[in-house]
Scaffold this active site. Structure first.
Site, PDB file in Angstrom:
ATOM      1  CB  CYS A 367      -0.926   0.003   1.217  1.00  0.00           C
ATOM      2  SG  CYS A 367      -1.962   1.484   1.328  1.00  0.00           S
ATOM      3  CB  CYS A 370      -0.831   2.521   3.973  1.00  0.00           C
ATOM      4  SG  CYS A 370      -2.533   2.080   3.619  1.00  0.00           S
ATOM      5  CG  ASP A 371       2.897   1.172   4.595  1.00  0.00           C
ATOM      6  OD1 ASP A 371       2.268   1.659   5.553  1.00  0.00           O
ATOM      7  OD2 ASP A 371       2.802  -0.003   4.245  1.00  0.00           O
TER       8      ASP A 371
END
Length: 539
Positions: A367, A370-371
């Site tokens: 992701c 997300c990261d």
């Protein structure tokens, strides 16, 4: 000594008119008791502190049940509260252990508002099953959920922690830790993916969003992946015409069309509403939108769906039993229905390499949204050549990562305009290469690539490896039903969404065919309409 602020009228609102209208209406309907908020800061002019003060000031102006004080770190109250960082927020500190470390910006604003409502009502909103599990706890717990503002899964995991803190105020304390404002604390626990949850200062670490019942089970047992099963047989099963499993584009659209057809319908989602689309940085050329963030698109679809159909997040289907009525058991109880639409989508495919699972959250990610934050100014590699891989690479480039792409073919499978953008941005591509090996000890430090044409190998130093090689359908769970599937596990349907088993339908990425949002939406609508037609014939 700072005092609680009064509602002195100002014209300089921080929240926009739409946000104010929504929150004012919500607060008027649900807030009961006064909520006290302490904002601890070492500098009120710091951008994060300024954001927080303005944000909470507006909440107070919308409803005077919300009171707040701004407190310096030298104040006795800050010292006795053990505040060490530059910015912390306590909600009703005389009763609850609910703290936000860092400004509740981005996605975490949702969790902050939820906390205010829970504290004001004294209601944790935990399911009966979760309450039974949590009531087994007989010792104090501290939960820290590390987040970033772009993570769509983080608010729900923070929400799990808030619910536990409200349910057991004497035993459970929680902190929502915004990583960019608390890097030292994030480094202490090796945080490199979110949500990252730490229990009792390191007695247990978990990655990702988990269902509510799993969260409280982990909290009680300090065992990863532990779910304490309690009997839900005493909970009466509600009857519906249609139960839809999955709340992505296909599931939500099916819910809208089923409800509009007069079918009593509920949509169940074990994670968060939106599916994979909620993680897509940008969706291009969805009808009506030349370009829109995936999370925003799903919020629009979800808002429309909620006008028609009930949606239950964090509710996982455990079993489907066929009979005159279809019986569905979930982690929160169960349902009886006449038909089921499976719209559970897919999950990321993995490379299948040694160390891939071990380095997940320590350099390997699925992701980018997300990261990606963790890899600014660091070398990263995206694996894949489809739309998702190209979009991820462009997103990582945009936030400042040193990104390259490795693709097993000699041309991309993604859309031409994305390929053109990759070239325009000057992102290096390793054509006809595959990742052979992942290197590192505690964290990823590099990969070994193999040239498929020459057989030569090369070692690349990378801090992050973002895997985007397609999706695997979330269909394995339904194998016991005996549904007809293709060799890749996708459920076979007719053109309307009927599966090989009567009254079981499927739509979206769990089925064969092109993986496009607009197609999933069309399949969801088609499945709902044919459910209506089929049930009408059976009546």
């Amino acid at each position: 000594m700072a005092a609680f602020f009064s509602s002195k009228k100002k014209d300089d609102w921080f929240l926009d008119a739409e946000q104010r209208e929504y929150l004012k209406k919500t607060f008027s309907q649900v807030l009961q008791d006064q909520v006290a908020i302490n904002i601890y800061t070492d500098d009120e002019k710091n951008p994060y502190s300024e954001f927080t003060i303005n944000f909470i000031r507006d909440l107070h102006r919308l409803d005077e049940k919300i009171q707040y004080a701004v407190i310096g770190l030298e104040d006795e109250r800050a010292i006795s509260a053990g505040i060490k960082g530059p910015l912390a927020i306590d909600i009703q500190p005389d009763k609850y252990g609910i703290r936000f470390l860092g400004a509740p910006a981005g996605e975490e604003g949702q969790a902050f508002i939820q906390a205010l409502i829970m504290v004001s009502t004294g209601n944790s909103f935990l399911s009966p099953v979760s309450k039974k599990i949590l009531n087994r706890l007989d010792e104090k717990r501290m939960v820290q959920v590390f987040v970033n503002p772009q993570c769509p899964y983080c608010p729900a995991q923070v929400g799990n922690a808030i619910k536990a803190a409200v349910e057991l105020p004497g035993l459970v304390r929680m902190e929502c830790v915004e990583i960019s404002q608390n890097m030292e604390l994030a480094d202490k626990y090796g945080v490199s993916t979110v949500p990252h949850t730490v229990y009792d200062e390191g007695r247990l670490f978990t990655l990702g969003l988990v269902p509510e019942e799993t969260f409280v089970s982990e909290l009680v047992t300090l065992t990863p992946g532990q779910t304490i099963f309690t009997s839900a047989e005493s909970i009466e099963k509600e009857s519906y015409d249609l139960v839809i499993v999955g709340a992505g584009p296909a599931g939500l659209t099916a819910g809208i069309y089923a409800a509009r057809s007069g079918l009593r319908t509920i949509v169940l989602e074990k994670s968060v509403v939106g599916g994979q689309v909620a993680l897509t940085p940008v969706v291009e050329n969805y009808p009506g939108f030349a370009s829109i963030p995936g999370k925003q698109l799903m919020e629009i679809i979800e808002a429309q769906a909620r006008e028609y159909v009930q949606t239950s997040s964090g509710e996982e289907v455990l079993e489907i039993r066929l009979g005159r009525e279809i019986e569905i058991s979930t982690n929160k109880g169960g349902y009886l229905c006449r038909a089921v639409v499976l719209a559970t989508g897919g999950t990321w495919k993995k490379l299948g390499l040694s160390g891939e699972n071990r380095f997940h959250g320590r350099g390997v990610s699925y992701c980018a949204q997300c990261d990606g934050y963790f890899y600014k100014q660091k070398p990263v590699m995206v694996v894949g050549g489809g739309n998702t891989a190209l979009t991820d690479a462009l997103y990582l480039k945009n936030i400042g990562a040193e990104v390259s792409i490795v693709h097993r073919r000699d041309e991309f499978r993604g859309e031409k305009h994305l390929s053109d953008q990759i070239q325009k941005e000057g992102i290096p591509v390793y054509w006809s290469h595959v990742v052979k090996e992942i290197l590192g000890e505690t964290n990823l430090r590099g990969v070994v690539l193999t040239d498929l044409k020459t057989g030569k190998e090369k070692t690349m130093d990378v801090s992050g490896l973002f895997v985007a090689i397609g999706i695997k359908p979330n269909s394995d769970f339904f194998d016991y039903l005996g549904l007809d599937k293709d060799e890749s596990g996708f459920i076979r349907t007719d053109r309307f969404g009927r599966t090989s088993i009567p009254r079981i339908y499927a739509a979206g990425d769990i089925t064969r065919g092109l993986k496009q949002i607009v197609i999933a939406v069309g399949q969801g609508a088609s499945a709902a309409m044919i459910v209506f037609e089929d049930l009408k014939k059976m009546s």
